[in-house]
Motif scaffolding. Structure first.
Motif, PDB file in Angstrom:
ATOM      1  N   UNK A  72      -2.090   2.736   2.924  1.00 32.35           N
ATOM      2  CA  UNK A  72      -3.401   2.652   2.268  1.00 32.35           C
ATOM      3  C   UNK A  72      -3.295   1.931   0.931  1.00 32.35           C
ATOM      4  N   UNK A  73      -2.176   2.140   0.205  1.00 30.34           N
ATOM      5  CA  UNK A  73      -1.997   1.449  -1.071  1.00 30.34           C
ATOM      6  C   UNK A  73      -1.830  -0.051  -0.851  1.00 30.34           C
ATOM      7  N   UNK A  74      -1.073  -0.403   0.165  1.00 33.69           N
ATOM      8  CA  UNK A  74      -0.859  -1.822   0.464  1.00 33.69           C
ATOM      9  C   UNK A  74      -2.184  -2.479   0.832  1.00 33.69           C
ATOM     10  N   UNK A  75      -2.990  -1.784   1.633  1.00 29.62           N
ATOM     11  CA  UNK A  75      -4.288  -2.335   2.032  1.00 29.62           C
ATOM     12  C   UNK A  75      -5.213  -2.511   0.828  1.00 29.62           C
TER      13      UNK A  75
ATOM     14  N   UNK B 159      -6.269  -8.205  -4.267  1.00 25.15           N
ATOM     15  CA  UNK B 159      -5.732  -9.544  -4.522  1.00 25.15           C
ATOM     16  C   UNK B 159      -6.672 -10.616  -3.978  1.00 25.15           C
ATOM     17  N   UNK B 160      -7.364 -10.300  -2.898  1.00 24.67           N
ATOM     18  CA  UNK B 160      -8.269 -11.260  -2.274  1.00 24.67           C
ATOM     19  C   UNK B 160      -9.613 -11.339  -2.987  1.00 24.67           C
ATOM     20  N   UNK B 161     -10.078 -10.218  -3.518  1.00 22.30           N
ATOM     21  CA  UNK B 161     -11.448 -10.159  -4.024  1.00 22.30           C
ATOM     22  C   UNK B 161     -11.569 -10.076  -5.545  1.00 22.30           C
ATOM     23  N   UNK B 162     -10.444  -9.969  -6.256  1.00 20.87           N
ATOM     24  CA  UNK B 162     -10.493  -9.863  -7.714  1.00 20.87           C
ATOM     25  C   UNK B 162      -9.470 -10.807  -8.338  1.00 20.87           C
ATOM     26  N   UNK B 163      -9.453 -10.833  -9.648  1.00 25.97           N
ATOM     27  CA  UNK B 163      -8.448 -11.627 -10.366  1.00 25.97           C
ATOM     28  C   UNK B 163      -7.329 -10.738 -10.900  1.00 25.97           C
TER      29      UNK B 163
ATOM     30  N   UNK C  58       4.844  -6.681  -0.030  1.00 28.75           N
ATOM     31  CA  UNK C  58       4.081  -5.793   0.842  1.00 28.75           C
ATOM     32  C   UNK C  58       2.720  -6.383   1.204  1.00 28.75           C
ATOM     33  N   UNK C  59       2.054  -7.009   0.237  1.00 25.98           N
ATOM     34  CA  UNK C  59       0.756  -7.646   0.505  1.00 25.98           C
ATOM     35  C   UNK C  59       0.939  -8.796   1.490  1.00 25.98           C
ATOM     36  N   UNK C  60       1.990  -9.566   1.320  1.00 22.75           N
ATOM     37  CA  UNK C  60       2.270 -10.655   2.276  1.00 22.75           C
ATOM     38  C   UNK C  60       2.493 -10.103   3.666  1.00 22.75           C
ATOM     39  N   UNK C  61       3.220  -8.990   3.760  1.00 24.93           N
ATOM     40  CA  UNK C  61       3.457  -8.358   5.055  1.00 24.93           C
ATOM     41  C   UNK C  61       2.156  -7.844   5.657  1.00 24.93           C
ATOM     42  N   UNK C  62       1.289  -7.289   4.814  1.00 23.40           N
ATOM     43  CA  UNK C  62      -0.013  -6.790   5.274  1.00 23.40           C
ATOM     44  C   UNK C  62      -0.838  -7.925   5.866  1.00 23.40           C
TER      45      UNK C  62
END
Length: 81
Positions: free
Chosen positions: A24-27, A33-37, A58-62
């Protein structure tokens, strides 16, 4: 920070107690990262995820394997403020 939907709710206690790489933290981090700065260091600190470099991995893996992080990615996308 509070993430909440009808089927899942997370609060500061969950941020502190859940694993640094909890799905859930990764998501949440991926959606942020996609919707904010927000920067990796800021997100890593607020979600208690440890190193900003690990958060990035982890975000890249997600993004590469979203099925591992479902249904959290879908729930986070619905929580846009």
């Amino acid at each position: 920070m509070v993430v909440s939907t009808e089927s899942a709710a997370k609060n500061e206690k969950a941020v502190a107690e859940d694993a640094k790489g909890a799905p859930w933290k990764v998501a949440v981090a991926a959606v942020m990262k996609t919707t904010t700065t927000a920067s990796n260091p800021w997100i890593a600190k607020r979600l208690n995820m440890g190193s900003p470099f690990r958060l990035s991995r982890l975000v890249s893996d997600c993004r590469a394997n979203p099925s591992q992080y479902e249904p959290f990615v879908q729930l986070c996308a619905k929580c846009k403020a």
